[in-house]
Design a protein around this motif. Structure first.
Motif, short mmCIF file in Angstrom:
data_model
loop_
_atom_site.label_atom_id
_atom_site.label_comp_id
_atom_site.label_asym_id
_atom_site.label_seq_id
_atom_site.Cartn_x
_atom_site.Cartn_y
_atom_site.Cartn_z
N PRO A 48 0.80 -1.22 0.00
CA PRO A 48 0.00 0.00 0.00
C PRO A 48 0.84 1.28 0.00
CG PRO A 48 0.08 -0.91 2.20
CD PRO A 48 0.78 -1.90 1.31
N TYR A 49 2.16 1.16 0.18
CA TYR A 49 2.95 2.36 0.45
C TYR A 49 3.29 3.17 -0.79
CZ TYR A 49 3.06 0.56 5.11
OH TYR A 49 2.66 0.11 6.34
N THR A 50 3.17 2.59 -1.97
CA THR A 50 3.30 3.41 -3.18
C THR A 50 2.27 4.53 -3.17
OG1 THR A 50 4.10 1.50 -4.43
CG2 THR A 50 3.28 3.38 -5.69
N ASN A 51 1.07 4.24 -2.67
CA ASN A 51 0.02 5.24 -2.57
C ASN A 51 0.01 5.96 -1.23
OD1 ASN A 51 -0.97 2.93 -4.44
ND2 ASN A 51 -2.24 4.67 -5.02
N GLN A 232 -5.82 19.98 -4.26
CA GLN A 232 -4.63 19.51 -4.97
C GLN A 232 -4.94 18.22 -5.71
OE1 GLN A 232 -1.10 17.22 -3.29
NE2 GLN A 232 -0.24 19.30 -3.30
N LEU A 233 -4.48 18.16 -6.96
CA LEU A 233 -4.55 16.95 -7.77
C LEU A 233 -3.13 16.46 -8.00
CD1 LEU A 233 -5.93 14.85 -9.64
CD2 LEU A 233 -5.70 16.54 -11.49
N ALA A 234 -2.84 15.22 -7.64
CA ALA A 234 -1.50 14.65 -7.80
C ALA A 234 -1.60 13.31 -8.53
CB ALA A 234 -0.83 14.45 -6.44
N ILE A 235 -0.67 13.10 -9.46
CA ILE A 235 -0.61 11.86 -10.23
C ILE A 235 0.84 11.40 -10.28
CG2 ILE A 235 -1.01 10.76 -12.47
CD1 ILE A 235 -3.17 12.84 -13.01
N GLY A 236 1.08 10.13 -9.99
CA GLY A 236 2.44 9.61 -10.02
C GLY A 236 2.46 8.10 -10.03
N SER A 237 3.66 7.54 -9.89
CA SER A 237 3.78 6.08 -9.92
C SER A 237 5.04 5.65 -9.20
CB SER A 237 3.81 5.57 -11.36
OG SER A 237 5.06 5.88 -11.98
N SER A 238 5.12 4.35 -8.98
CA SER A 238 6.33 3.75 -8.45
C SER A 238 7.44 3.82 -9.50
CB SER A 238 6.06 2.30 -8.06
OG SER A 238 7.26 1.63 -7.75
N LEU A 239 8.68 3.84 -9.04
CA LEU A 239 9.82 3.76 -9.95
C LEU A 239 10.27 2.32 -10.16
CD1 LEU A 239 11.96 6.84 -8.83
CD2 LEU A 239 10.33 6.66 -10.71
N HIS A 240 9.56 1.38 -9.55
CA HIS A 240 9.86 -0.04 -9.71
C HIS A 240 8.67 -0.74 -10.33
CE1 HIS A 240 12.66 0.63 -6.09
NE2 HIS A 240 13.41 0.55 -7.18
N ARG A 241 8.94 -1.70 -11.19
CA ARG A 241 7.90 -2.52 -11.78
C ARG A 241 7.77 -3.83 -11.01
NH1 ARG A 241 8.64 -1.97 -18.37
NH2 ARG A 241 8.12 0.25 -18.52
N TYR A 257 -0.66 6.14 -8.81
CA TYR A 257 -1.63 6.73 -7.88
C TYR A 257 -2.23 7.99 -8.48
CZ TYR A 257 2.17 10.00 -6.57
OH TYR A 257 3.17 10.94 -6.59
N ILE A 258 -3.48 8.25 -8.10
CA ILE A 258 -4.17 9.52 -8.38
C ILE A 258 -4.74 9.99 -7.05
CG2 ILE A 258 -6.03 10.67 -9.63
CD1 ILE A 258 -5.83 8.53 -11.77
N ASN A 259 -4.29 11.15 -6.56
CA ASN A 259 -4.72 11.67 -5.27
C ASN A 259 -5.48 12.99 -5.44
OD1 ASN A 259 -3.44 9.56 -3.95
ND2 ASN A 259 -1.53 10.70 -3.73
N VAL A 273 -8.61 16.05 3.63
CA VAL A 273 -9.19 14.77 3.25
C VAL A 273 -8.67 14.43 1.87
CG1 VAL A 273 -11.28 13.49 2.72
CG2 VAL A 273 -11.27 15.09 4.63
N ARG A 274 -8.16 13.23 1.71
CA ARG A 274 -7.57 12.81 0.43
C ARG A 274 -8.28 11.56 -0.07
NH1 ARG A 274 -1.65 10.19 -0.25
NH2 ARG A 274 -2.86 8.47 0.62
N LEU A 275 -8.71 11.61 -1.34
CA LEU A 275 -9.29 10.45 -2.02
C LEU A 275 -8.22 9.90 -2.96
CD1 LEU A 275 -12.79 11.97 -2.91
CD2 LEU A 275 -12.11 10.73 -0.84
#
Length: 292
Positions: A48-51, A232-241, A257-259, A273-275
């Motif tokens: 869960p920690y990537t998000n 705030q809108l944030a979009i990202g990803s892990s650097l590992h596959r 992730y999309i926050n 509050v973050r979705l």
């Protein structure tokens, strides 16, 4: 006989869907509509920690008299993971960070975080990995570990943002970069390590998690100088596959992730509050930041 067994498997999947809690059902419907997920059941054990690592970071506005500030944050996350978000997640996080002006229109932050919680593996987590008895055609199910598994993580975060004023009442952090590092430990991580590839489709066997993402944010300043509102809108990803095992083949899988974060500040205290949504992940996080 195989068709009958497949029908029985589908019925078990439907029963599993009906056992979901209302909160997980809401997340499942949201992700299915957003990403077009199929109605079949798979076995996905991801961290869960990537998000979880990139929680909201309060920063002073351009108009604030104090240009650098230190913050303490406490937050709680309730969510779901695995296919159809059938596994419940409960995580509490504490964080310290410092943020401030790095230039006329440049802001930044850096901090440390620690998380503890539990990952509840549902009773039907392994239903999709069905093998069939060659004589009777009856399905044989893998009896894997279930129940609450302790999980924890420690790490750091950092970010930069270009900000411009839109009149006197709004500031726009036009584009920001955020990155995080975390080291995971606990029973849930050990469980993922112990599961063989033959009974799962995706299992995150790493305990070090690196992420990189971008964000944009709007800060609204009412007439009261002690009050701030923002989104705030944030979009990202892990650097590992991750390695995806399916039908005797391996494919790459990258967690993203999309926050969406809504926040409200009164003087030195900010509530948020973050979705959060991602691959086989959905959660709601609420927290409070206090400026030291």
């Amino acid at each position: 006989m195989p068709n009958i067994a497949m029908q029985r498997s589908s019925w078990r999947n439907c029963q599993r869907w009906m056992r979901l809690t209302p909160s997980n059902t809401l997340f499942s419907l949201f992700l299915c509509l957003l990403f077009g997920a199929s109605c079949t059941t798979r076995t996905i054990f991801r961290s869960p920690y990537t998000n979880q690592q990139n929680t909201y970071h309060v920063m002073p506005t351009l108009s604030d008299e104090k240009k650098t500030a230190h913050y303490l944050t406490a937050s709680a996350t309730l969510g779901g993971s695995n296919d159809w978000l059938a596994d419940a997640i409960y995580i509490f996080q504490g964080k310290y960070h410092v943020a401030g002006q790095l230039g006329k229109n440049l802001q930044g932050y850096a901090g440390l975080h620690g998380s503890v919680g539990s990952y509840d593996i549902s009773g039907g987590a392994y239903d999709n990995n069905v093998k069939y008895d060659p004589v009777t055609g009856e399905p044989i199910y893998f009896d894997g570990p279930t129940g609450n598994k302790f999980t924890a993580s420690v790490g750091s975060t950092a970010g930069l943002a270009v900000v411009i004023p839109l009149g006197t009442r709004v500031e726009w952090r036009v584009f920001g970069l955020e990155t995080s590092f975390g080291r995971e430990f606990g029973d849930y991580y050990k469980t993922r390590l112990a599961l063989p590839d033959s009974v799962v489709e995706i299992s995150d066997r790493r305990n070090t998690h690196l992420t990189l993402g971008g964000f944009t944010e709007w800060i609204f300043k009412p007439r009261n100088p002690d009050v701030r509102l923002g989104y705030q809108l944030a979009i990202g990803s892990s650097l590992h596959r991750l390695l995806n095992y399916e039908q005797f083949t391996y494919n790459n899988f990258t967690p993203f992730y999309i926050n969406n974060t809504f926040h409200f500040t009164v003087r030195r205290t900010t509530g948020f509050v973050r979705l959060s949504a991602g691959n086989f992940y959905g959660a709601v996080q609420s927290g409070v930041s206090f400026r030291l």
